[in-house]
Design an enzyme around this catalytic site. Sequence first.
Site, PDB file in Angstrom:
ATOM      1  N   GLU A 287      40.693  34.127  35.277  1.00  0.00           N
ATOM      2  CA  GLU A 287      41.853  34.096  35.893  1.00  0.00           C
ATOM      3  C   GLU A 287      42.286  32.604  35.501  1.00  0.00           C
ATOM      4  O   GLU A 287      42.761  31.713  36.231  1.00  0.00           O
ATOM      5  CB  GLU A 287      41.594  34.171  37.351  1.00  0.00           C
ATOM      6  CG  GLU A 287      41.432  35.425  38.082  1.00  0.00           C
ATOM      7  CD  GLU A 287      41.362  35.403  39.351  1.00  0.00           C
ATOM      8  OE1 GLU A 287      41.868  36.348  40.115  1.00  0.00           O
ATOM      9  OE2 GLU A 287      40.511  34.430  40.222  1.00  0.00           O
ATOM     10  N   ASP A 361      37.161  43.179  43.403  1.00  0.00           N
ATOM     11  CA  ASP A 361      37.368  41.989  43.904  1.00  0.00           C
ATOM     12  C   ASP A 361      37.523  42.269  45.598  1.00  0.00           C
ATOM     13  O   ASP A 361      38.935  42.033  45.969  1.00  0.00           O
ATOM     14  CB  ASP A 361      38.954  41.376  43.512  1.00  0.00           C
ATOM     15  CG  ASP A 361      39.128  39.994  43.973  1.00  0.00           C
ATOM     16  OD1 ASP A 361      38.257  39.370  44.410  1.00  0.00           O
ATOM     17  OD2 ASP A 361      40.402  39.557  44.020  1.00  0.00           O
ATOM     18  N   GLU A 389      40.411  38.464  52.947  1.00  0.00           N
ATOM     19  CA  GLU A 389      41.355  38.395  52.094  1.00  0.00           C
ATOM     20  C   GLU A 389      42.227  39.865  51.912  1.00  0.00           C
ATOM     21  O   GLU A 389      43.567  39.886  51.955  1.00  0.00           O
ATOM     22  CB  GLU A 389      41.199  37.901  50.688  1.00  0.00           C
ATOM     23  CG  GLU A 389      42.158  37.844  49.724  1.00  0.00           C
ATOM     24  CD  GLU A 389      41.659  37.580  48.354  1.00  0.00           C
ATOM     25  OE1 GLU A 389      42.495  37.518  47.196  1.00  0.00           O
ATOM     26  OE2 GLU A 389      40.488  37.121  48.152  1.00  0.00           O
ATOM     27  N   TRP A 538      46.994  43.424  36.995  1.00  0.00           N
ATOM     28  CA  TRP A 538      47.611  42.619  38.555  1.00  0.00           C
ATOM     29  C   TRP A 538      48.405  43.771  39.188  1.00  0.00           C
ATOM     30  O   TRP A 538      48.609  43.349  40.412  1.00  0.00           O
ATOM     31  CB  TRP A 538      48.408  41.498  38.024  1.00  0.00           C
ATOM     32  CG  TRP A 538      47.723  40.414  37.559  1.00  0.00           C
ATOM     33  CD1 TRP A 538      46.244  40.003  37.465  1.00  0.00           C
ATOM     34  CD2 TRP A 538      48.296  39.203  36.818  1.00  0.00           C
ATOM     35  NE1 TRP A 538      46.028  38.760  36.722  1.00  0.00           N
ATOM     36  CE2 TRP A 538      47.280  38.470  36.406  1.00  0.00           C
ATOM     37  CE3 TRP A 538      49.586  38.760  36.649  1.00  0.00           C
ATOM     38  CZ2 TRP A 538      47.407  37.199  35.910  1.00  0.00           C
ATOM     39  CZ3 TRP A 538      49.888  37.636  35.804  1.00  0.00           C
ATOM     40  CH2 TRP A 538      48.652  36.892  35.762  1.00  0.00           C
TER      41      TRP A 538
END
Length: 697
Positions: A287, A361, A389, A538
């Site tokens: 990232e 993730d 998250e 993404w």
Amino acid sequence: MNRVRIWLGALSIPLMTVPLPASAEDGYALWLKPAASSVRQMKANRLGDSATLMLAERELRHALSPDAPPVVLATASSPSLKMLGLKFKGLGDEGYLIRSVTLDGRKVILVAGNSDRGALYGAFALIRHLNTGGPAESIDLRSSPKVKLRVLNHWDNLDGSVERGYAGQSLWDWWTLPDFRDPRYTDYARANASIGINGTVLNNVNAKADSLTAPYIAKAAALADIFRPWGIRVYLSVRFSAPIELGGLKTADPRDPAVAAWWRAKADEIYRAIPDFGGFLVKANSEGQPGPRDYGASHADGANMLAAAVRDHGGIVMWRAFVYAETDPEDRAKQAYSEFKPLDGKFADNVLVQVKNGAIDFQPREPFHPLFGAMPRTPLMIEFQITKEYLGFATHLAYLGPLFTEVLDARTGHRPGETVADVVDGKAEHHKLTGMAGVANIGRDRDWSGSTFNQANWYAFGRLAWDPDLSAEAIARAWAAQTFGPDRQVIDTVTTMMMGSREAVVDYTGALGLAHLMATGHHYGPGPWVSELARPEWNPVYYHRADAAGIGFDRTESGSNAVGQYAGPVARTFAKPGTTPESMLLWFHHLPWTYRVADGRSLWEDLVAHYDRGVAYVANMQKQWGGLRDKIDAERWQKTATYLAIQNREAQWWRDASLAYWMSVNHLPLPAGVRPPEHDLAWYKAQQYPHAPGQAH
């Protein structure tokens, strides 16, 4: 794996028929309730004068009823214990034993360990045992941590913000440190010690080089001084390019002697200020973060250079395996395995490779990471996310104990019966350096974690880091009893709510193995339609691959062959839709909307049913919580009720937006009797949330 049941004498706790007056609560006390006020104090003595033993004695006096038997705290070296013939072998530096003994002619409960840290952990274990209904008579408890490093990763930035944090600003006030030492720092350390956490990484993995400058080292040293008596070491996340940014070097190549010398000097500087500094956490070549691959070197080259810098001081390096390329990858889920598997055995012996629980993730559900069991010559430190998250931020009730144990219990397939937990705690591959990391959910909110129920995830992480074989349900019951008191109806209801709550979030955000369906940037709310971001991986459409014919990511031999990264028995299970657990079905397979699942419904019908089931579960939690109104203090009850209302509204939003999008792709009607989305797809796409909390910056 047979999960260990921890004591909670629910049946021995009388069901209260008359509600007791509920005192005001704001959540600050966490699960560490003081004993009911009394003129008399419980009797506790310590055989030793260390700061840690003094803290342990204070905890016992603070938490236990005056009617509890007298307690003696000691270490194995105390002369008074010699005649008892107790066996301390196997307890290590942090284990404890708790036993009814006769000492100097009187009956007492002895709490002891090989070190004062062991005695401190034992004191908290005794408090937990007695305050959850465990008997004091003939007590005989013995435990030592199965995992050596039990560490919180704070994604806290130097400006006070917290990446993916939903409980307010950072707990660390870097501006006033090292001068002002907020009492909350002590309370934080105390809470961690109570559940066996022994390390904390103070700053974000997206690190700034400034954290390694002298002023910030002094600030970290002040925190280390506060944490030390509680058995907690501090660590720092480091920016790999710091030799350039701080040292004026032209390169950060780990093979350059000048770079290695700079890091050795920096480590020496840190250890002069913090003699028991734990070491470094590194995010590299991921990232946009700099790393050794920028110079044609490997992850092992980078990790070993840093490991050499801290080795003589007893420090370690935690090197994250969270990497994915900046070009269009074949399958993002494969990249960590592809980069790290060939490096097995090439890391220094004071390096842990820190691997996320799943290959993408921290999604609401992922299969376990294929690296577990695949690098037998390298200690792997599992990384969980305690902050939510992707599970509704602070406002959604989602108990993560079942997520943690689902991963820990997973069979790797590399050896008969081997689980991920066996790899993590060193049992499988005989590593002595072991670790478990959790991305913290702690902030400056009065209740620490944004809500009372989020505290349970911090608690569960600590308990499972100590012993990965514990039961998520037993942990939930123990937390409920310590947090809300001994009322049996409260404990039963709260535990029931918690145990299905994570599955409900999976249902209304994307069941059957769907993942990465959230909106862009802030990760708040649904965005399965997002397709225009600069990098393919993404975009949510990259992960679900939905079209008129079907949905799901083909990771079999006909697709990316990610199944080939798993060991034989597991790979064979995941290779076919009929043998893949339905909870992971669309993670591994692209299937027609008409595919028949086990209960005979079509895939489309089953997916719709999952959305409705998740929404219904939240509505039922509201009813269950409503039934406890007279048994919970007003402040915590009202905040939780309000958050459950938010969760209900947002669960329906997730459901409706997702169904509207899937219907635009598959052109199928909803099953008979199913409520249609409240708005059309254009309405959901138009929603914007530019100031949602916790965004990376």
